[in-house]
Design an enzyme around this catalytic site. Structure first.
Site, PDB file in Angstrom:
ATOM      1  N   LYS A  81      45.410  58.917 -10.270  1.00 24.48           N
ATOM      2  CA  LYS A  81      44.869  59.731  -9.164  1.00 24.48           C
ATOM      3  C   LYS A  81      45.696  59.480  -7.903  1.00 24.48           C
ATOM      4  O   LYS A  81      46.027  58.331  -7.589  1.00 24.48           O
ATOM      5  CB  LYS A  81      43.402  59.337  -8.935  1.00 24.48           C
ATOM      6  CG  LYS A  81      42.646  60.207  -7.938  1.00 24.48           C
ATOM      7  CD  LYS A  81      41.185  59.762  -7.862  1.00 24.48           C
ATOM      8  CE  LYS A  81      40.342  60.659  -6.975  1.00 24.48           C
ATOM      9  NZ  LYS A  81      38.927  60.235  -6.932  1.00 24.48           N
ATOM     10  N   SER A 156      35.679  64.184  -7.030  1.00 23.27           N
ATOM     11  CA  SER A 156      36.983  64.485  -6.479  1.00 23.27           C
ATOM     12  C   SER A 156      38.115  64.352  -7.490  1.00 23.27           C
ATOM     13  O   SER A 156      39.176  64.931  -7.308  1.00 23.27           O
ATOM     14  CB  SER A 156      37.275  63.577  -5.282  1.00 23.27           C
ATOM     15  OG  SER A 156      37.343  62.215  -5.695  1.00 23.27           O
ATOM     16  N   SER A 180      32.872  60.557  -8.410  1.00 27.79           N
ATOM     17  CA  SER A 180      34.148  61.264  -8.588  1.00 27.79           C
ATOM     18  C   SER A 180      34.873  60.991  -9.890  1.00 27.79           C
ATOM     19  O   SER A 180      35.825  61.687 -10.222  1.00 27.79           O
ATOM     20  CB  SER A 180      35.086  60.963  -7.428  1.00 27.79           C
ATOM     21  OG  SER A 180      34.692  61.719  -6.319  1.00 27.79           O
TER      22      SER A 180
HETATM   23  N1  GLN Z   1      31.274  64.109  -4.494  1.00 26.22           N
HETATM   24  C1  GLN Z   1      30.955  62.938  -3.712  1.00 26.22           C
HETATM   25  C2  GLN Z   1      31.376  63.160  -2.294  1.00 26.22           C
HETATM   26  O1  GLN Z   1      31.768  64.220  -1.979  1.00 26.22           O
HETATM   27  C3  GLN Z   1      31.607  61.731  -4.300  1.00 26.22           C
HETATM   28  C4  GLN Z   1      33.038  61.564  -3.951  1.00 26.22           C
HETATM   29  C5  GLN Z   1      33.668  60.407  -4.636  1.00 26.22           C
HETATM   30  O2  GLN Z   1      33.067  59.780  -5.514  1.00 26.22           O
HETATM   31  N2  GLN Z   1      34.854  60.068  -4.193  1.00 26.22           N
HETATM   32  O3  GLN Z   1      31.309  62.302  -1.473  1.00 26.22           O
END
Ligand code: GLN
Length: 505
Positions: A81, A156, A180
């Site tokens: 990532k 994400s 994410s």
């Molecule tokens: N979707 C969640 C957010 O927008 C989690 C993001 C993540 O785990 N990096 O914060």
């Protein structure tokens, strides 16, 4: 003669490499060819590091030929990532503000995968600074779900999940602050694990919300995630929250689980995590799998975690508060982008910082910095940030009480299957609510796994397993058992049902 094939799991590929039917260079090259073939449609990668991957592979082949004892995953390629620092390879966090920045050092987990002799195929797309649930907040364009190119892959870490789901890479690394790793796993039919907080070093992982962030493995089956978790985990003196204990035998737990013996395992269903707002087909698949766990000897217990409905609100105060502090370092002086004011203002530190942030950060990142700064401001600190921290303690107590009664908790990973690109982009709250079932684990620091759980209307659904802190092995045991039971039901691995793009043979 075995032809190197991108459909090999990491464990299968490791075996082929060991017995010499496939070389590491062939393994890397067939994945690079696959990326060439399909990534134009998917956009899982922001950067492909072909030269570096082939160079690592050549070294592995040379050492193997010389009889050097190599680590188990030597030569198995991996995608990383783009939130994770890779020395000499661009790292952007999918933000304009870091465009052109090349880290002078490796994250500790990248050092681990290099020590494991795993070639790095490239850097995968994400929501900017990991803020989002759909990968639509990347400054460099959307990633598409291989099950349906018009749908989001989750976020994400959409890039890592799609790279693995579409056979561009057997393994990937993700990061999980509120879901994410697990959300994208659910939306793409892959397995993703958020390890116990402190199990995997955060050194060199670009910080979103430091008390919640945790990197972890993404793969196409449970055993592969366990194998990668063993590579990623371990004590790191550079991360003050790193757990100083030996890494448990996760892969052994997965192998044990695959025998489908769950006698004596108590599984808890949290009432608050299977409630309103869940797509009927997602719930149906969930309950079918629950029956399978029972059939393998597990005892299923219903229980209540009364503070969980407040986890979402607590997360959306604590996370932006930490975001606003962590992102203060992007000032236009130290990394990447630097913009000078064009409106006639003199060039000062303040005006350059303002202009750089104005241009460099996207809408979602700005929204969270503003929210976090407000939550931390003197007049509101106690009311917002202080209360959110109290709720966090209540959630930790709910988990402790639940784990007094059961070994693992289970739920659907996400309330719905993958939605259409653009569908929730203007409805911030609807987008945020996709993480209701994943956020509690981050607030409590406990480990959680998402795995493919059958199809609803042609799209994958996810099954989440949560364990107490430092008991990640339970995820692998229960996950591998369910995986074996589900394969039996479908007569083949779920992912073989994924639409073929083009398969490199
Ligand atoms: N979707 C969640 C957010 O927008 C989690 C993001 C993540 O785990 N990096 O914060």
């Amino acid at each position: 003669m075995v032809v190197s094939n991108t459909r090999f799991t990491a464990a299968e590929l490791a075996t082929q490499l060991k017995i010499g039917t496939v070389s590491a260079v062939e393994a890397v090259q067939c994945h690079l060819d696959r990326i060439d073939d399909v990534d134009g449609d998917l956009h899982a990668f922001l950067h492909v590091s072909a030269e570096e991957a082939l160079a690592t592979a050549r070294e592995v082949d040379k050492d193997r030929a010389a009889g050097v004892d190599l680590p188990p995953l030597a030569g198995v390629p991996i995608a990383v990532k783009d939130l994770i620092c890779t020395k000499g390879i661009p790292t952007t966090a999918a933000s304009r503000i870091l465009e052109g920045w090349i880290p002078p050092y490796d994250a500790s987990i990248v050092r681990n995968i290099k020590a494991a002799r795993m070639p790095i195929l490239g850097k995968t797309n994400l929501d900017e600074f990991a803020m989002g649930s759909s990968t639509e907040h990347s400054a460099f364009g959307d990633t598409h779900n291989p099950w349906d190119l018009d749908r989001i892959p989750g976020g994400s870490g959409g890039g890592s999940a799609v790279a693995v789901a579409s056979y561009e890479a057997p393994l990937a690394i993700g990061t999980d602050t509120g879901g994410s790793i697990r959300g994208p796993a659910a939306f793409t039919g892959t397995v993703g694990v958020k390890p116990t907080y402190g199990s995997v070093s955060r050194y060199g992982c670009i910080a979103m919300a430091s008390s919640l962030d945790q990197a972890g493995p993404v793969a196409r089956n449970v055993l592969d995630t366990a194998l990668l978790h063993e590579v990623l985990a371990g004590y790191d003196p550079r991360d003050s929250t790193s757990i100083n204990e030996p890494v448990p035998a996760y892969a052994d737990a997965a192998v044990h689980g695959a025998t489908q013996d769950l006698k004596g395992v108590k599984v808890g269903v949290v009432l608050e995590m299977v409630g309103n707002g869940f797509q009927p087909g997602v719930l149906a698949r969930f309950y079918e799998s629950l029956t399978k766990l029972q059939n393998m000897g597990a005892e299923v217990v219903n229980l209540s975690c009364p503070s969980f409905p407040f986890a979402f609100d607590a997360y959306y105060l604590i996370m932006p508060a930490e975001v606003s502090s962590n992102l203060a370092r992007y000032d236009g002086m130290r990394y990447g982008l630097r913009v000078e004011p064009t409106d006639g203002r003199p060039v000062t530190a303040e005006s350059v910082t303002m202009a750089t942030r104005g241009q460099g950060f996207g809408e979602e990142v700005k929204r969270r910095i503003i929210l976090g700064t407000y939550a931390l401001s003197a007049g509101y600190y106690d009311a917002f940030y202080g209360s959110a921290q109290q709720v966090r303690t209540l959630i930790q107590r709910d988990f402790a009480a639940a784990f007094d009664q059961v070994d693992v908790l289970v739920s659907p990973t996400t309330p719905t299957t993958a939605f259409k690109l653009g569908e929730k982009l203007d409805d911030v709250l609807a987008m945020y609510l996709g993480d209701v079932a994943t956020i509690p684990a981050n607030l409590a620091g406990v480990p959680a796994l998402s795995m493919p759980n059958g199809i609803d209307a042609g799209l994958p659904t996810g099954f989440q397993i949560i364990a107490p802190a430092k008991e990640d092995a339970r995820l692998y045991r229960v996950g591998a058992a369910l995986e074996a039971a589900l394969e039996h039901q479908w007569g083949g691995p779920l992912l073989d049902q994924a639409p073929e793009l083009t398969v490199a043979e």
